[in-house]
Design a protein around this motif. Structure first.
Motif, PDB file in Angstrom:
ATOM      1  N   MET A 252      23.889 -24.570  21.453  1.00 12.96           N
ATOM      2  CA  MET A 252      24.793 -24.827  22.574  1.00 12.96           C
ATOM      3  C   MET A 252      24.400 -26.107  23.303  1.00 12.96           C
ATOM      4  O   MET A 252      25.258 -26.890  23.720  1.00 12.96           O
ATOM      5  N   ASP A 253      23.099 -26.324  23.463  1.00 13.63           N
ATOM      6  CA  ASP A 253      22.641 -27.577  24.074  1.00 13.63           C
ATOM      7  C   ASP A 253      23.078 -28.767  23.230  1.00 13.63           C
ATOM      8  O   ASP A 253      23.596 -29.765  23.749  1.00 13.63           O
ATOM      9  N   LEU A 254      22.862 -28.663  21.933  1.00 13.60           N
ATOM     10  CA  LEU A 254      23.141 -29.778  21.030  1.00 13.60           C
ATOM     11  C   LEU A 254      24.629 -30.091  20.946  1.00 13.60           C
ATOM     12  O   LEU A 254      25.013 -31.248  20.754  1.00 13.60           O
ATOM     13  N   GLN A 255      25.471 -29.082  21.112  1.00 10.36           N
ATOM     14  CA  GLN A 255      26.904 -29.364  21.031  1.00 10.36           C
ATOM     15  C   GLN A 255      27.360 -30.230  22.205  1.00 10.36           C
ATOM     16  O   GLN A 255      28.253 -31.070  22.058  1.00 10.36           O
ATOM     17  N   TRP A 256      26.728 -30.066  23.369  1.00  5.89           N
ATOM     18  CA  TRP A 256      27.093 -30.908  24.510  1.00  5.89           C
ATOM     19  C   TRP A 256      26.461 -32.289  24.395  1.00  5.89           C
ATOM     20  O   TRP A 256      27.069 -33.298  24.778  1.00  5.89           O
ATOM     21  N   ILE A 257      25.251 -32.359  23.876  1.00  4.64           N
ATOM     22  CA  ILE A 257      24.579 -33.653  23.737  1.00  4.64           C
ATOM     23  C   ILE A 257      25.332 -34.553  22.767  1.00  4.64           C
ATOM     24  O   ILE A 257      25.506 -35.755  23.008  1.00  4.64           O
ATOM     25  N   PHE A 258      25.805 -33.966  21.652  1.00  2.34           N
ATOM     26  CA  PHE A 258      26.455 -34.768  20.614  1.00  2.34           C
ATOM     27  C   PHE A 258      27.964 -34.563  20.558  1.00  2.34           C
ATOM     28  O   PHE A 258      28.633 -35.155  19.709  1.00  2.34           O
ATOM     29  N   GLN A 259      28.495 -33.713  21.438  1.00  9.22           N
ATOM     30  CA  GLN A 259      29.937 -33.518  21.548  1.00  9.22           C
ATOM     31  C   GLN A 259      30.573 -33.050  20.242  1.00  9.22           C
ATOM     32  O   GLN A 259      31.672 -33.478  19.870  1.00  9.22           O
ATOM     33  N   ILE A 260      29.871 -32.200  19.526  1.00  4.77           N
ATOM     34  CA  ILE A 260      30.419 -31.547  18.338  1.00  4.77           C
ATOM     35  C   ILE A 260      30.190 -30.053  18.497  1.00  4.77           C
ATOM     36  O   ILE A 260      29.292 -29.626  19.222  1.00  4.77           O
ATOM     37  N   SER A 261      30.989 -29.244  17.836  1.00  2.00           N
ATOM     38  CA  SER A 261      30.904 -27.799  18.030  1.00  2.00           C
ATOM     39  C   SER A 261      29.569 -27.249  17.537  1.00  2.00           C
ATOM     40  O   SER A 261      28.908 -27.842  16.677  1.00  2.00           O
TER      41      SER A 261
END
Length: 385
Positions: A252-261
């Motif tokens: 969930m953190d990574l999806q916001w950092i990289f803007q991918i699901s």
């Protein structure tokens, strides 16, 4: 505190803000804010929240550069959105899924070992450790009155709180272009102790979302596969950077950092782990928070190939204790399976969850270990049958 700093010209970046130096101007692109979550809380998906991110960030970018376009923004926060327009459209068409031979990391282990991020506390200086005396007295009096603590303890508590606040909200000069501070799950926030995510222990970490030279080179990548390979490396890099600052980044953190699901994040991490024979540190692999079996697959697979605990630990970036624990659980399940013990009894005997036992049983099935192989393996391990 904010007013006191603004009065003397000190600006700070909120957590989850990507810092960029654009044409000599300092930009802070907020990739996660509470208002982005509203569409998702009303039943929408991540794409609805991502649209709010783009609206907020394009306004900031165009304020600094009126000629900036949406493509200019996407090149900075979601370059895959541009690459996929040129095809192929599915991640799996570009992902490599075959494992490399152990020890052949394609150069990945070299740059992973070289990652030595400077944490937020180490970036603080005198300006961040001090506080105007009148404000310090006011806050100290408030804490002393409300908490009933002595003045010395109250003053120390205020100073520690201010230091933590400043570590979580760095000044632009404390970051390089392409870096971002996020609040990650602490490596000791075991879900068995701190189950609810909002109550888990967190820690501030500084991530290199973009390294110097990457952003410019990103435009010259020739195809979607090259873009995806770069994205995969960036994902792995920030996970290891967080880990070396005692933090763990969830999907969930990574999806916001990289803007991918988060589903795409999972595909990329699984691909990297299988292809490079490394285990990317996340809450799922370090704290066993989740149902992912990739790291267990890799550790058990290397063990069955004859590698020692120390060698597996070095190759997978796991502690020897963790590696030994995975192997021990796997071998225990093997023994009990030989005697046809049902999973729920295995779970009680081994003091593990039923779901974990079933995952190991599924792993045994995927490895095509029949009864003859099982007995032969256990005999080699010194088990009397």
């Amino acid at each position: 505190m904010d007013e006191a700093e603004r009065a003397i010209g000190i600006a700070r970046l909120a957590p989850w803000s990507l810092y960029l130096n654009h044409q000599g101007k300092h930009l802070a692109l907020p990739l996660l804010r509470p208002d982005y979550l509203q569409p998702m809380l009303r039943g929408g998906d991540f794409s609805a929240g991502r649209e709010r991110v783009r609206q907020a960030c394009i306004a900031i970018l165009q304020e600094a550069d009126p000629e900036a376009t949406e493509e200019d923004l996407l090149a900075r926060i979601d370059p895959w959105a541009l690459a996929r327009r040129r095809g192929p459209h599915r991640y799996v068409d570009c992902l490599q899924t075959e494992s490399r031979p152990p020890g052949d990391g394609g150069g990945w282990r070299t740059w992973i070992d070289a990652l030595k991020p400077k944490g937020p506390i180490a970036r603080l200086n005198t300006l961040d450790l001090s506080i105007p005396e009148p404000l310090l007295d006011e806050l100290t009096h408030f804490v002393s009155t409300e908490a009933g603590l002595g003045r010395i303890i109250s003053r120390r508590l205020v100073e520690e709180t201010v230091t933590l606040r400043n570590a979580c909200c760095p000044r632009p000069s404390q970051l390089q272009s392409g870096e971002m501070l996020v609040l990650a799950t602490h490596v000791k926030a075991h879900p068995s102790v701190e189950l609810a995510a909002r109550f888990r222990r967190s820690t501030p970490v500084v991530l290199s979302v973009w390294k110097p030279g990457e952003l410019g080179a990103n435009h010259s990548l020739s195809n979607a596969a090259a873009q995806l390979e770069q994205l995969k490396r960036r994902l792995v890099r920030v996970c290891f950077e967080a880990y070396r600052q005692n933090g763990l980044l969830s999907q969930m953190d990574l999806q916001w950092i990289f803007q991918i699901s988060s589903a795409r994040v999972s595909e990329l991490l699984r691909s990297a782990q299988r292809e490079q024979n490394v285990i990317v540190p996340t809450p799922g692999t370090i704290l066993d928070a989740g149902r992912s079996m990739t790291h267990k697959d890799i550790i058990v697979g290397l063990h069955l190939q004859g590698y020692s605990v120390r060698e597996i630990s070095r190759m997978t970036y796991h502690s020897p204790i963790a590696v030994d624990n995975y192997i021990g659980t796997f071998e225990s399940v093997l023994v009990l399976k030989l005697y046809d013990m049902p999973p729920f009894l295995m779970a009680r005997l081994l003091r593990r969850g039923v779901s974990l036992i079933e995952e190991h049983l599924n792993l045994i099935e995927r490895l095509n270990i029949d009864e003859r192989d099982l007995k032969e393996y256990l005999l080699k391990r010194g088990v009397s049958l």
